[in-house]
Motif scaffolding. Structure first.
Motif, PDB file in Angstrom:
ATOM      1  N   GLY A   1       0.606   3.734  -3.272  1.00  6.90           N
ATOM      2  CA  GLY A   1      -0.213   4.921  -3.045  1.00  6.90           C
ATOM      3  C   GLY A   1      -1.625   4.606  -2.606  1.00  6.90           C
ATOM      4  N   VAL A   2      -1.921   3.348  -2.324  1.00  6.77           N
ATOM      5  CA  VAL A   2      -3.244   2.994  -1.835  1.00  6.77           C
ATOM      6  C   VAL A   2      -3.387   3.585  -0.441  1.00  6.77           C
ATOM      7  CG1 VAL A   2      -4.745   1.073  -1.164  1.00  6.77           C
ATOM      8  CG2 VAL A   2      -3.312   0.873  -3.181  1.00  6.77           C
ATOM      9  N   SER A   3      -4.511   4.137  -0.164  1.00  2.00           N
ATOM     10  CA  SER A   3      -4.703   4.828   1.103  1.00  2.00           C
ATOM     11  C   SER A   3      -4.740   3.854   2.278  1.00  2.00           C
ATOM     12  CB  SER A   3      -5.998   5.629   1.071  1.00  2.00           C
ATOM     13  OG  SER A   3      -6.258   6.172   2.346  1.00  2.00           O
ATOM     14  N   ILE A   4      -3.761   3.974   3.135  1.00  2.00           N
ATOM     15  CA  ILE A   4      -3.715   3.151   4.339  1.00  2.00           C
ATOM     16  C   ILE A   4      -4.819   3.601   5.292  1.00  2.00           C
ATOM     17  CG2 ILE A   4      -2.306   2.560   6.362  1.00  2.00           C
ATOM     18  CD1 ILE A   4       0.157   2.974   4.488  1.00  2.00           C
ATOM     19  N   GLN A   5      -5.102   4.904   5.326  1.00  2.00           N
ATOM     20  CA  GLN A   5      -6.155   5.421   6.196  1.00  2.00           C
ATOM     21  C   GLN A   5      -7.506   4.853   5.806  1.00  2.00           C
ATOM     22  OE1 GLN A   5      -5.477   9.543   5.508  1.00  2.00           O
ATOM     23  NE2 GLN A   5      -4.010   9.739   7.184  1.00  2.00           N
ATOM     24  N   GLN A   6      -7.739   4.686   4.500  1.00  2.00           N
ATOM     25  CA  GLN A   6      -9.013   4.134   4.042  1.00  2.00           C
ATOM     26  C   GLN A   6      -9.153   2.700   4.531  1.00  2.00           C
ATOM     27  OE1 GLN A   6      -9.577   4.180  -0.193  1.00  2.00           O
ATOM     28  NE2 GLN A   6     -11.512   3.129  -0.080  1.00  2.00           N
ATOM     29  N   ASP A   7      -8.068   1.925   4.450  1.00  2.00           N
ATOM     30  CA  ASP A   7      -8.094   0.542   4.927  1.00  2.00           C
ATOM     31  C   ASP A   7      -8.414   0.497   6.417  1.00  2.00           C
ATOM     32  OD1 ASP A   7      -7.447  -0.285   2.384  1.00  2.00           O
ATOM     33  OD2 ASP A   7      -5.328  -0.671   2.835  1.00  2.00           O
ATOM     34  N   ALA A   8      -7.791   1.381   7.183  1.00  5.42           N
ATOM     35  CA  ALA A   8      -8.022   1.425   8.627  1.00  5.42           C
ATOM     36  C   ALA A   8      -9.470   1.787   8.926  1.00  5.42           C
ATOM     37  CB  ALA A   8      -7.072   2.414   9.286  1.00  5.42           C
ATOM     38  N   ALA A   9     -10.018   2.738   8.190  1.00  2.00           N
ATOM     39  CA  ALA A   9     -11.410   3.146   8.387  1.00  2.00           C
ATOM     40  C   ALA A   9     -12.358   1.991   8.077  1.00  2.00           C
ATOM     41  CB  ALA A   9     -11.739   4.352   7.510  1.00  2.00           C
ATOM     42  N   GLU A  10     -12.059   1.236   7.026  1.00  3.20           N
ATOM     43  CA  GLU A  10     -12.905   0.093   6.675  1.00  3.20           C
ATOM     44  C   GLU A  10     -12.836  -0.982   7.756  1.00  3.20           C
ATOM     45  OE1 GLU A  10     -11.474  -1.043   2.812  1.00  3.20           O
ATOM     46  OE2 GLU A  10     -12.504   0.620   1.820  1.00  3.20           O
ATOM     47  N   GLN A  11     -11.648  -1.189   8.334  1.00  3.35           N
ATOM     48  CA  GLN A  11     -11.496  -2.177   9.406  1.00  3.35           C
ATOM     49  C   GLN A  11     -12.267  -1.739  10.646  1.00  3.35           C
ATOM     50  OE1 GLN A  11      -7.260  -2.557   9.844  1.00  3.35           O
ATOM     51  NE2 GLN A  11      -7.074  -3.946   8.082  1.00  3.35           N
ATOM     52  N   GLN A  12     -12.207  -0.463  10.968  1.00  6.61           N
ATOM     53  CA  GLN A  12     -12.943   0.049  12.136  1.00  6.61           C
ATOM     54  C   GLN A  12     -14.432  -0.087  11.921  1.00  6.61           C
ATOM     55  OE1 GLN A  12     -11.456   4.034  12.592  1.00  6.61           O
ATOM     56  NE2 GLN A  12      -9.839   3.404  14.024  1.00  6.61           N
ATOM     57  N   GLN A  13     -14.884   0.194  10.691  1.00  8.21           N
ATOM     58  CA  GLN A  13     -16.303   0.083  10.401  1.00  8.21           C
ATOM     59  C   GLN A  13     -16.748  -1.365  10.515  1.00  8.21           C
ATOM     60  OE1 GLN A  13     -17.510   1.399   6.511  1.00  8.21           O
ATOM     61  NE2 GLN A  13     -19.667   1.181   6.967  1.00  8.21           N
ATOM     62  N   ALA A  14     -15.939  -2.289  10.006  1.00  5.46           N
ATOM     63  CA  ALA A  14     -16.272  -3.717  10.074  1.00  5.46           C
ATOM     64  C   ALA A  14     -16.321  -4.171  11.528  1.00  5.46           C
ATOM     65  CB  ALA A  14     -15.258  -4.537   9.281  1.00  5.46           C
ATOM     66  N   ALA A  15     -15.381  -3.685  12.337  1.00  8.57           N
ATOM     67  CA  ALA A  15     -15.356  -4.040  13.757  1.00  8.57           C
ATOM     68  C   ALA A  15     -16.604  -3.482  14.455  1.00  8.57           C
ATOM     69  CB  ALA A  15     -14.095  -3.525  14.428  1.00  8.57           C
ATOM     70  N   GLY A  16     -16.978  -2.274  14.089  1.00 10.83           N
ATOM     71  CA  GLY A  16     -18.174  -1.651  14.660  1.00 10.83           C
ATOM     72  C   GLY A  16     -19.435  -2.378  14.266  1.00 10.83           C
ATOM     73  N   ASP A  17     -19.494  -2.858  13.000  1.00  7.66           N
ATOM     74  CA  ASP A  17     -20.650  -3.616  12.531  1.00  7.66           C
ATOM     75  C   ASP A  17     -20.764  -4.929  13.299  1.00  7.66           C
ATOM     76  OD1 ASP A  17     -21.199  -1.643  10.721  1.00  7.66           O
ATOM     77  OD2 ASP A  17     -20.369  -2.696   8.989  1.00  7.66           O
ATOM     78  N   GLY A  18     -19.623  -5.532  13.610  1.00 10.15           N
ATOM     79  CA  GLY A  18     -19.616  -6.806  14.330  1.00 10.15           C
ATOM     80  C   GLY A  18     -20.122  -6.631  15.774  1.00 10.15           C
ATOM     81  N   VAL A  19     -19.812  -5.480  16.380  1.00  7.25           N
ATOM     82  CA  VAL A  19     -20.229  -5.215  17.755  1.00  7.25           C
ATOM     83  C   VAL A  19     -21.721  -4.953  17.814  1.00  7.25           C
ATOM     84  CG1 VAL A  19     -19.981  -3.584  19.684  1.00  7.25           C
ATOM     85  CG2 VAL A  19     -17.971  -4.337  18.416  1.00  7.25           C
ATOM     86  N   ALA A  20     -22.264  -4.294  16.812  1.00  8.23           N
ATOM     87  CA  ALA A  20     -23.672  -3.913  16.806  1.00  8.23           C
ATOM     88  C   ALA A  20     -24.599  -5.110  16.670  1.00  8.23           C
ATOM     89  CB  ALA A  20     -23.931  -2.908  15.679  1.00  8.23           C
ATOM     90  N   GLN A  21     -24.085  -6.213  16.175  1.00 15.51           N
ATOM     91  CA  GLN A  21     -24.960  -7.375  15.939  1.00 15.51           C
ATOM     92  C   GLN A  21     -25.284  -8.122  17.155  1.00 15.51           C
ATOM     93  OE1 GLN A  21     -23.082  -9.615  12.852  1.00 15.51           O
ATOM     94  NE2 GLN A  21     -23.463  -8.081  11.336  1.00 15.51           N
TER      95      GLN A  21
ATOM     96  N   GLU B   1       0.830  -1.201   0.000  1.00 15.33           N
ATOM     97  CA  GLU B   1       0.000   0.000   0.000  1.00 15.33           C
ATOM     98  C   GLU B   1       0.870   1.259   0.000  1.00 15.33           C
ATOM     99  OE1 GLU B   1      -0.391  -2.622   1.976  1.00 15.33           O
ATOM    100  OE2 GLU B   1      -2.474  -3.264   1.834  1.00 15.33           O
ATOM    101  N   PHE B   2       1.964   1.228   0.768  1.00 19.27           N
ATOM    102  CA  PHE B   2       2.853   2.379   0.846  1.00 19.27           C
ATOM    103  C   PHE B   2       3.440   2.712  -0.520  1.00 19.27           C
ATOM    104  CE2 PHE B   2       6.940   4.448   1.431  1.00 19.27           C
ATOM    105  CZ  PHE B   2       6.628   5.457   2.325  1.00 19.27           C
ATOM    106  N   PHE B   3       3.943   1.699  -1.231  1.00 22.80           N
ATOM    107  CA  PHE B   3       4.620   1.940  -2.500  1.00 22.80           C
ATOM    108  C   PHE B   3       3.668   2.164  -3.660  1.00 22.80           C
ATOM    109  CE2 PHE B   3       8.121  -0.131  -0.174  1.00 22.80           C
ATOM    110  CZ  PHE B   3       9.068   0.856  -0.322  1.00 22.80           C
TER     111      PHE B   3
END
Length: 167
Positions: free
Chosen positions: A147-167, A143-145
């Motif tokens: 130019g893929v957004s690392i922040q976007q990946d982190a946000a998607e992981q947080q959202q997935a974790a949040g979705d898992g908690v809500a269930q 991702e670093f080399f």
């Protein structure tokens, strides 16, 4: 239409719609000139033949976005690294979206298997990174080399974790 090598002027190769339709410069030549002279390019005979071979693998009716990753990756893999890089550099003049996409897909495929040091060597990158950049590189080298957004990946992981908690 013909492509003629500036390096070996006696060599020219005929190209058809599979090549012309993918190359903006060749499309412009066909649209805006009488097309009676060969288009001269700063490529060797072997480079021209490889460039045309890649395009002719696809039918003349194929969309520019059509891919055959298995074939194109094998096509590039059989070339020595320096030959592949030189072909990419020289072929850039013809502005072929198909070639650019196929070469990019190949580089991504081989980089997925590399460690940070190997990626730096392959891309000829000078190691002058800050500690923050080094940390990001070591955590997400591809991702670093690329130019893929690392922040976007982190946000998607947080959202997935949040979705898992809500269930």
């Amino acid at each position: 239409m013909f492509l003629r090598s500036k390096i070996n002027p006696e060599f020219q190769i005929e190209v058809g719609p599979s090549v012309i339709n993918c190359c903006n410069i060749l499309k412009n030549v066909t649209e805006h000139t009488d097309n009676s002279d060969a288009v001269e390019v700063d490529m060797t005979q072997k480079q021209l033949e490889k460039f045309v071979e890649l395009h002719n693998h696809f039918s003349s009716t194929a969309a520019i976005t059509d891919k055959d990753l298995e074939w194109t990756n094998a096509f590039f893999k059989e070339m020595p690294e320096n030959e592949f890089k030189e072909l990419c550099w020289k072929a850039d003049y013809l502005d072929s979206q198909r070639f650019l996409e196929a070469a990019g897909d190949y580089v991504m495929a081989i980089m997925e298997e590399m460690e940070v040091k190997q990626i730096q060597e392959y891309l000829n990158i000078v190691d002058d990174y800050t500690p923050e950049e080094r940390k990001a590189m070591e955590e997400h080298p591809l991702e670093f080399f690329t130019g893929v957004s690392i922040q976007q990946d982190a946000a998607e992981q947080q959202q997935a974790a949040g979705d898992g908690v809500a269930q």
